[in-house]
Design a protein around this motif. Structure first.
Motif, PDB file in Angstrom:
ATOM      1  N   PRO A  59       1.707   0.447  10.009  1.00 39.76           N
ATOM      2  CA  PRO A  59       1.325   1.084   8.744  1.00 39.76           C
ATOM      3  C   PRO A  59      -0.187   1.292   8.670  1.00 39.76           C
ATOM      4  N   SER A  60      -0.561   2.354   7.991  1.00 43.61           N
ATOM      5  CA  SER A  60      -1.990   2.616   7.796  1.00 43.61           C
ATOM      6  C   SER A  60      -2.575   1.571   6.851  1.00 43.61           C
ATOM      7  N   ARG A  61      -3.887   1.498   6.791  1.00 46.97           N
ATOM      8  CA  ARG A  61      -4.540   0.555   5.881  1.00 46.97           C
ATOM      9  C   ARG A  61      -4.159   0.855   4.436  1.00 46.97           C
ATOM     10  N   GLU A  62      -4.079   2.144   4.116  1.00 42.46           N
ATOM     11  CA  GLU A  62      -3.698   2.540   2.758  1.00 42.46           C
ATOM     12  C   GLU A  62      -2.286   2.051   2.425  1.00 42.46           C
ATOM     13  N   ARG A  63      -1.355   2.228   3.340  1.00 50.13           N
ATOM     14  CA  ARG A  63       0.021   1.778   3.107  1.00 50.13           C
ATOM     15  C   ARG A  63       0.087   0.255   3.026  1.00 50.13           C
ATOM     16  N   LEU A  64      -0.679  -0.425   3.857  1.00 53.53           N
ATOM     17  CA  LEU A  64      -0.725  -1.881   3.809  1.00 53.53           C
ATOM     18  C   LEU A  64      -1.248  -2.358   2.453  1.00 53.53           C
ATOM     19  N   ASP A  65      -2.292  -1.709   1.941  1.00 53.69           N
ATOM     20  CA  ASP A  65      -2.816  -2.060   0.610  1.00 53.69           C
ATOM     21  C   ASP A  65      -1.768  -1.826  -0.478  1.00 53.69           C
ATOM     22  N   GLN A  66      -1.007  -0.738  -0.370  1.00 52.16           N
ATOM     23  CA  GLN A  66       0.056  -0.466  -1.325  1.00 52.16           C
ATOM     24  C   GLN A  66       1.113  -1.572  -1.298  1.00 52.16           C
ATOM     25  N   LEU A  67       1.499  -1.993  -0.107  1.00 57.48           N
ATOM     26  CA  LEU A  67       2.500  -3.050   0.030  1.00 57.48           C
ATOM     27  C   LEU A  67       1.982  -4.374  -0.523  1.00 57.48           C
ATOM     28  N   LEU A  68       0.703  -4.663  -0.280  1.00 59.71           N
ATOM     29  CA  LEU A  68       0.117  -5.893  -0.813  1.00 59.71           C
ATOM     30  C   LEU A  68       0.055  -5.861  -2.331  1.00 59.71           C
ATOM     31  N   ALA A  69      -0.159  -4.686  -2.888  1.00 55.20           N
ATOM     32  CA  ALA A  69      -0.165  -4.550  -4.345  1.00 55.20           C
ATOM     33  C   ALA A  69       1.239  -4.750  -4.914  1.00 55.20           C
ATOM     34  N   LEU A  70       2.233  -4.256  -4.196  1.00 57.40           N
ATOM     35  CA  LEU A  70       3.625  -4.418  -4.643  1.00 57.40           C
ATOM     36  C   LEU A  70       4.112  -5.857  -4.509  1.00 57.40           C
ATOM     37  N   TYR A  71       3.612  -6.540  -3.486  1.00 56.53           N
ATOM     38  CA  TYR A  71       4.052  -7.910  -3.190  1.00 56.53           C
ATOM     39  C   TYR A  71       2.824  -8.827  -3.114  1.00 56.53           C
ATOM     40  N   PRO A  72       2.219  -9.161  -4.264  1.00 56.90           N
ATOM     41  CA  PRO A  72       0.972  -9.918  -4.274  1.00 56.90           C
ATOM     42  C   PRO A  72       1.116 -11.334  -3.750  1.00 56.90           C
ATOM     43  N   ASP A  73       2.302 -11.864  -3.685  1.00 52.59           N
ATOM     44  CA  ASP A  73       2.473 -13.230  -3.188  1.00 52.59           C
ATOM     45  C   ASP A  73       2.253 -13.330  -1.679  1.00 52.59           C
ATOM     46  N   TRP A  74       2.062 -12.233  -0.994  1.00 47.77           N
ATOM     47  CA  TRP A  74       1.817 -12.226   0.461  1.00 47.77           C
ATOM     48  C   TRP A  74       0.355 -12.511   0.785  1.00 47.77           C
ATOM     49  N   ARG A  75      -0.518 -12.453  -0.193  1.00 43.50           N
ATOM     50  CA  ARG A  75      -1.955 -12.636   0.087  1.00 43.50           C
ATOM     51  C   ARG A  75      -2.289 -14.051   0.331  1.00 43.50           C
TER      52      ARG A  75
END
Length: 75
Positions: A59-75
């Motif tokens: 995934p691109s960095r943009e898509r990765l950021d979107q996924l992290l925003a959707l699933y904040p518990d992954w940070r």
């Protein structure tokens, strides 16, 4: 009457990747030469298929950021 198609490989036909097929079957599957050469083309294709599929791009960095925003518990 039409002319018969020429025998042999066509100029644009790709050669079968014997080296890769043998490396996978002998190295990964540990087949004996007798077992390898006894395979039917369909059996060989079934063995090799999972290893020859094109993998999806990362995934691109943009898509990765979107996924992290959707699933904040992954940070």
């Amino acid at each position: 009457m039409s002319a018969a198609a020429p025998a042999g490989p066509q100029p644009d036909a790709a050669a079968f990747p014997w080296d890769e097929a043998m490396a996978l079957c002998f190295g990964t599957f540990r087949l004996s030469p007798r077992d390898f050469w006894a395979l039917t083309p369909r059996e060989l294709a079934a063995l090799v298929a999972p290893f020859s599929r094109t993998r999806a791009a990362a995934p691109s960095r943009e898509r990765l950021d979107q996924l992290l925003a959707l699933y904040p518990d992954w940070r």
